[in-house]
Design a protein around this motif. Structure first.
Motif, PDB file in Angstrom:
ATOM      1  N   ALA A  91       9.141  -7.054  11.829  1.00 55.63           N
ATOM      2  CA  ALA A  91       8.842  -6.854  13.255  1.00 55.63           C
ATOM      3  C   ALA A  91       7.396  -6.425  13.431  1.00 55.63           C
ATOM      4  CB  ALA A  91       9.772  -5.774  13.836  1.00 55.63           C
ATOM      5  N   ASP A  92       6.825  -6.795  14.556  1.00 56.04           N
ATOM      6  CA  ASP A  92       5.477  -6.347  14.924  1.00 56.04           C
ATOM      7  C   ASP A  92       5.622  -5.067  15.747  1.00 56.04           C
ATOM      8  OD1 ASP A  92       2.991  -5.870  15.968  1.00 56.04           O
ATOM      9  OD2 ASP A  92       2.637  -7.943  16.619  1.00 56.04           O
ATOM     10  N   LEU A  93       5.268  -3.951  15.154  1.00 55.23           N
ATOM     11  CA  LEU A  93       5.446  -2.660  15.835  1.00 55.23           C
ATOM     12  C   LEU A  93       4.362  -2.413  16.880  1.00 55.23           C
ATOM     13  CD1 LEU A  93       6.605  -0.494  12.805  1.00 55.23           C
ATOM     14  CD2 LEU A  93       8.009  -1.479  14.644  1.00 55.23           C
ATOM     15  N   CYS A 147      -2.906  12.988   5.800  1.00 53.12           N
ATOM     16  CA  CYS A 147      -4.285  12.551   6.064  1.00 53.12           C
ATOM     17  C   CYS A 147      -4.941  12.070   4.773  1.00 53.12           C
ATOM     18  CB  CYS A 147      -5.099  13.699   6.665  1.00 53.12           C
ATOM     19  SG  CYS A 147      -4.413  14.352   8.199  1.00 53.12           S
ATOM     20  N   PRO A 148      -4.763  10.787   4.437  1.00 52.94           N
ATOM     21  CA  PRO A 148      -5.405  10.281   3.224  1.00 52.94           C
ATOM     22  C   PRO A 148      -6.883  10.008   3.467  1.00 52.94           C
ATOM     23  CG  PRO A 148      -3.598   8.838   3.988  1.00 52.94           C
ATOM     24  CD  PRO A 148      -3.959   9.765   5.099  1.00 52.94           C
ATOM     25  N   GLY A 149      -7.676  10.147   2.380  1.00 52.44           N
ATOM     26  CA  GLY A 149      -9.019   9.578   2.379  1.00 52.44           C
ATOM     27  C   GLY A 149      -8.890   8.161   1.825  1.00 52.44           C
ATOM     28  N   TYR A 150      -9.997   7.638   1.276  1.00 54.34           N
ATOM     29  CA  TYR A 150      -9.950   6.288   0.694  1.00 54.34           C
ATOM     30  C   TYR A 150      -8.802   6.173  -0.300  1.00 54.34           C
ATOM     31  CZ  TYR A 150     -14.363   4.287   2.395  1.00 54.34           C
ATOM     32  OH  TYR A 150     -15.345   3.723   3.171  1.00 54.34           O
ATOM     33  N   THR A 151      -8.013   5.120  -0.137  1.00 53.75           N
ATOM     34  CA  THR A 151      -6.849   4.876  -0.991  1.00 53.75           C
ATOM     35  C   THR A 151      -6.869   3.402  -1.372  1.00 53.75           C
ATOM     36  OG1 THR A 151      -5.663   6.492   0.369  1.00 53.75           O
ATOM     37  CG2 THR A 151      -4.340   5.168  -1.131  1.00 53.75           C
ATOM     38  N   LYS A 152      -6.594   3.117  -2.657  1.00 51.97           N
ATOM     39  CA  LYS A 152      -6.642   1.715  -3.137  1.00 51.97           C
ATOM     40  C   LYS A 152      -5.478   0.911  -2.567  1.00 51.97           C
ATOM     41  CE  LYS A 152      -8.136   2.916  -7.758  1.00 51.97           C
ATOM     42  NZ  LYS A 152      -9.544   3.080  -7.819  1.00 51.97           N
ATOM     43  N   ASN A 205       3.917   4.937   9.116  1.00 55.82           N
ATOM     44  CA  ASN A 205       2.781   4.651   8.238  1.00 55.82           C
ATOM     45  C   ASN A 205       2.028   3.391   8.647  1.00 55.82           C
ATOM     46  OD1 ASN A 205       1.372   4.384   5.429  1.00 55.82           O
ATOM     47  ND2 ASN A 205       2.600   2.523   5.623  1.00 55.82           N
ATOM     48  N   ALA A 206       2.687   2.456   9.335  1.00 57.82           N
ATOM     49  CA  ALA A 206       2.030   1.190   9.689  1.00 57.82           C
ATOM     50  C   ALA A 206       0.766   1.470  10.490  1.00 57.82           C
ATOM     51  CB  ALA A 206       2.978   0.305  10.502  1.00 57.82           C
ATOM     52  N   GLY A 207      -0.312   0.832  10.089  1.00 55.54           N
ATOM     53  CA  GLY A 207      -1.568   1.044  10.818  1.00 55.54           C
ATOM     54  C   GLY A 207      -2.661   0.205  10.200  1.00 55.54           C
ATOM     55  N   GLY A 233       0.776  -1.237   0.000  1.00 56.01           N
ATOM     56  CA  GLY A 233       0.000   0.000   0.000  1.00 56.01           C
ATOM     57  C   GLY A 233       0.806   1.284   0.000  1.00 56.01           C
ATOM     58  N   ILE A 234       0.369   2.216   0.837  1.00 56.33           N
ATOM     59  CA  ILE A 234       0.964   3.561   0.881  1.00 56.33           C
ATOM     60  C   ILE A 234       2.433   3.489   1.309  1.00 56.33           C
ATOM     61  CG2 ILE A 234       0.815   5.830   2.012  1.00 56.33           C
ATOM     62  CD1 ILE A 234      -2.254   5.269   2.335  1.00 56.33           C
ATOM     63  N   GLY A 235       2.756   2.608   2.241  1.00 55.22           N
ATOM     64  CA  GLY A 235       4.136   2.480   2.724  1.00 55.22           C
ATOM     65  C   GLY A 235       5.072   2.031   1.620  1.00 55.22           C
ATOM     66  N   ALA A 288     -12.894   3.537  17.289  1.00 54.67           N
ATOM     67  CA  ALA A 288     -11.543   3.478  17.876  1.00 54.67           C
ATOM     68  C   ALA A 288     -10.497   3.829  16.817  1.00 54.67           C
ATOM     69  CB  ALA A 288     -11.277   2.088  18.451  1.00 54.67           C
ATOM     70  N   TYR A 289     -10.740   3.395  15.584  1.00 51.44           N
ATOM     71  CA  TYR A 289      -9.799   3.736  14.505  1.00 51.44           C
ATOM     72  C   TYR A 289      -9.745   5.255  14.314  1.00 51.44           C
ATOM     73  CZ  TYR A 289      -7.787   4.357   9.867  1.00 51.44           C
ATOM     74  OH  TYR A 289      -7.000   4.784   8.823  1.00 51.44           O
ATOM     75  N   GLY A 290     -10.934   5.879  14.192  1.00 53.13           N
ATOM     76  CA  GLY A 290     -10.978   7.334  13.997  1.00 53.13           C
ATOM     77  C   GLY A 290     -10.303   8.067  15.148  1.00 53.13           C
TER      78      GLY A 290
HETATM   79  N1  LIG Z   1      -6.144   2.892   2.409  1.00 50.95           N
HETATM   80  C1  LIG Z   1      -6.914   3.798   2.942  1.00 50.95           C
HETATM   81  O1  LIG Z   1      -8.059   3.996   2.508  1.00 50.95           O
HETATM   82  C2  LIG Z   1      -6.376   4.661   4.073  1.00 50.95           C
HETATM   83  C3  LIG Z   1      -7.065   5.850   4.370  1.00 50.95           C
HETATM   84  C4  LIG Z   1      -6.588   6.659   5.402  1.00 50.95           C
HETATM   85  C5  LIG Z   1      -5.471   6.285   6.106  1.00 50.95           C
HETATM   86  N2  LIG Z   1      -4.819   5.130   5.799  1.00 50.95           N
HETATM   87  C6  LIG Z   1      -3.643   4.776   6.599  1.00 50.95           C
HETATM   88  O2  LIG Z   1      -2.553   4.520   5.747  1.00 50.95           O
HETATM   89  C7  LIG Z   1      -1.619   3.675   6.424  1.00 50.95           C
HETATM   90  C8  LIG Z   1      -1.162   2.601   5.464  1.00 50.95           C
HETATM   91  O3  LIG Z   1      -2.253   1.757   5.157  1.00 50.95           O
HETATM   92  P1  LIG Z   1      -2.524   1.202   3.687  1.00 50.95           P
HETATM   93  O4  LIG Z   1      -3.745   1.849   3.189  1.00 50.95           O
HETATM   94  O5  LIG Z   1      -1.313   1.251   2.873  1.00 50.95           O
HETATM   95  O6  LIG Z   1      -2.933  -0.307   4.038  1.00 50.95           O
HETATM   96  P2  LIG Z   1      -2.140  -1.671   3.913  1.00 50.95           P
HETATM   97  O7  LIG Z   1      -1.829  -1.965   2.490  1.00 50.95           O
HETATM   98  O8  LIG Z   1      -2.941  -2.661   4.682  1.00 50.95           O
HETATM   99  O9  LIG Z   1      -0.762  -1.378   4.658  1.00 50.95           O
HETATM  100  C9  LIG Z   1      -0.631  -1.415   6.057  1.00 50.95           C
HETATM  101  C10 LIG Z   1       0.830  -1.638   6.392  1.00 50.95           C
HETATM  102  O10 LIG Z   1       0.985  -1.669   7.824  1.00 50.95           O
HETATM  103  C11 LIG Z   1       1.733  -2.839   8.161  1.00 50.95           C
HETATM  104  N3  LIG Z   1       1.377  -3.320   9.487  1.00 50.95           N
HETATM  105  C12 LIG Z   1       0.145  -3.705   9.927  1.00 50.95           C
HETATM  106  N4  LIG Z   1       0.228  -4.145  11.203  1.00 50.95           N
HETATM  107  C13 LIG Z   1       1.537  -4.032  11.567  1.00 50.95           C
HETATM  108  C14 LIG Z   1       2.253  -4.331  12.762  1.00 50.95           C
HETATM  109  N5  LIG Z   1       1.628  -4.835  13.840  1.00 50.95           N
HETATM  110  N6  LIG Z   1       3.585  -4.089  12.790  1.00 50.95           N
HETATM  111  C15 LIG Z   1       4.225  -3.602  11.700  1.00 50.95           C
HETATM  112  N7  LIG Z   1       3.597  -3.295  10.545  1.00 50.95           N
HETATM  113  C16 LIG Z   1       2.271  -3.513  10.479  1.00 50.95           C
HETATM  114  C17 LIG Z   1       1.369  -3.848   7.083  1.00 50.95           C
HETATM  115  O11 LIG Z   1       2.383  -4.824   6.926  1.00 50.95           O
HETATM  116  P3  LIG Z   1       2.367  -6.304   7.562  1.00 50.95           P
HETATM  117  O12 LIG Z   1       0.985  -6.847   7.404  1.00 50.95           O
HETATM  118  O13 LIG Z   1       3.403  -6.993   6.715  1.00 50.95           O
HETATM  119  O14 LIG Z   1       2.812  -6.134   8.970  1.00 50.95           O
HETATM  120  C18 LIG Z   1       1.346  -2.966   5.850  1.00 50.95           C
HETATM  121  O15 LIG Z   1       2.655  -2.799   5.349  1.00 50.95           O
HETATM  122  C19 LIG Z   1      -2.331   3.164   7.670  1.00 50.95           C
HETATM  123  O16 LIG Z   1      -1.856   3.863   8.806  1.00 50.95           O
HETATM  124  C20 LIG Z   1      -3.786   3.510   7.422  1.00 50.95           C
HETATM  125  O17 LIG Z   1      -4.504   3.732   8.618  1.00 50.95           O
HETATM  126  C21 LIG Z   1      -5.249   4.310   4.801  1.00 50.95           C
END
Ligand SMILES: NC(=O)c1ccc[n+]([C@@H]2O[C@H](COP(=O)([O-])OP(=O)(O)OC[C@H]3O[C@@H](n4cnc5c(N)ncnc54)[C@H](OP(=O)(O)O)[C@@H]3O)[C@@H](O)[C@H]2O)c1
Length: 269
Positions: free
Chosen positions: A66-68, A188-193, A94-96, A20-22, A158-160
């Protein structure tokens, strides 16, 4: 891949870089000539990304599986970088992940794991790297929040709230740290693929009134905001409009609209 030794290039740490974003942020940082230290739980995905980016961009890229959400994971990240004498120029928290559904129906252990990652890991890593960057009077921290940070989000409660913590914490530190030569910026992203919706147990943007961007577009906007030393950036213009409009009406209005949308996006019961 790297031996982890020092080079002349600036080192960027990206958490949640396995997708994803990371992963998109890691690609852009590599293209702009940064060495990388990538962190997430899926070591195989990190290994492939690090190897490809090192080869394509002529940089050093190392990774840590690692599990952060655990103190040990956060300690390993710090020990593998600043703790090993490696100067970090950019930290991206970015992890979340999210959880969609009525709070009372979500598994409590998952909610607490989410808060450990979204809130505690972001706060601890920001704090620890800020201390090091402040001592050098140089560095940048990009914390990934969400448009869900701006108003209470029923069915993503809780997420918000975790993302509201990140936005508030980051904006406050932006103000504190700029006199110390350190930039702290909130993305602050909105919906992201990405895999986000699937992990959160929710449908994607289709069927909601919200716009959607690619991870590449979101990553580019985030790094530009850091470069321009902004306090925060909302990625899509339409999201900026509803966030601004929500301030013109009683706070209950955007909360009720959020409830109407997010009560219907849940995938699993
Ligand atoms: N996509 C959206 O619509 C959206 C919108 C607003 C904000 N965001 C935020 O953008 C950030 C990135 O999310 P994404 O959209 O790119 O989703 P994603 O593709 O699910 O990526 C999430 C990343 O976080 C890592 N992660 C999850 N749990 C972890 C843990 N316990 N320790 C270490 N790494 C962990 C995942 O890797 P592993 O599974 O390999 O650990 C993955 O690399 C998040 O903070 C999310 O809240 C996303």
């Amino acid at each position: 891949m790297t031996d982890g030794g020092a080079t002349d290039r600036a080192l960027a740490v990206v958490t949640g870089a396995s997708s994803g974003i990371g992963a998109a942020l890691a690609r852009l940082l590599a293209e702009s000539g940064h060495d990388l230290f990538l962190v997430a739980r899926r070591g195989d995905a990190l290994s492939r990304l690090a190897e490809g980016l090192a080869k394509t961009n002529g940089i050093d890229a190392s990774f840590l599986a690692a599990d952060l959400g655990t103190p040990e994971g956060r300690e390993a990240l710090f020990a593998g970088t600043e703790g090993a004498g490696r100067v970090v120029s950019i930290l991206v928290n970015n992890a979340g992940f999210g959880l969609n559904g009525p709070e009372a129906e979500l598994p409590l252990d998952r909610v607490l794991s989410m808060l450990q990652l979204n809130v505690v890991a972001t706060a601890e890593l920001t704090h620890r790297f800020l201390v090091a960057m402040r001592a050098r009077r140089a560095g940048g921290i990009l914390n990934v929040s969400s448009t869900a940070a701006f108003y209470p989000a029923p069915y993503l409660a809780a997420y918000g709230a975790s993302k509201a913590f990140i936005l508030s914490f980051t904006h406050a530190l932006h103000e504190e740290a700029k006199k110390d030569g350190v930039t702290v910026t909130c993305l602050c992203p909105g919906y992201t693929k990405t895999q986000f919706s699937a992990v959160a147990g929710m449908r994607g943007a289709e069927g909601t009134p919200f716009p959607e961007l690619t991870a590449d577009a979101v990553a580019k906007i985030g790094l530009e905001a850091l470069e321009k030393k902004k306090a925060y950036v909302v990625t899509h213009p339409l999201d900026r409009v509803w966030i601004a409009s929500g301030r013109l009406v009683p706070r209950s209005v955007p909360v009720k609209l959020g409830a109407a949308v997010f009560s219907k996006t849940r995938l699993r019961q």
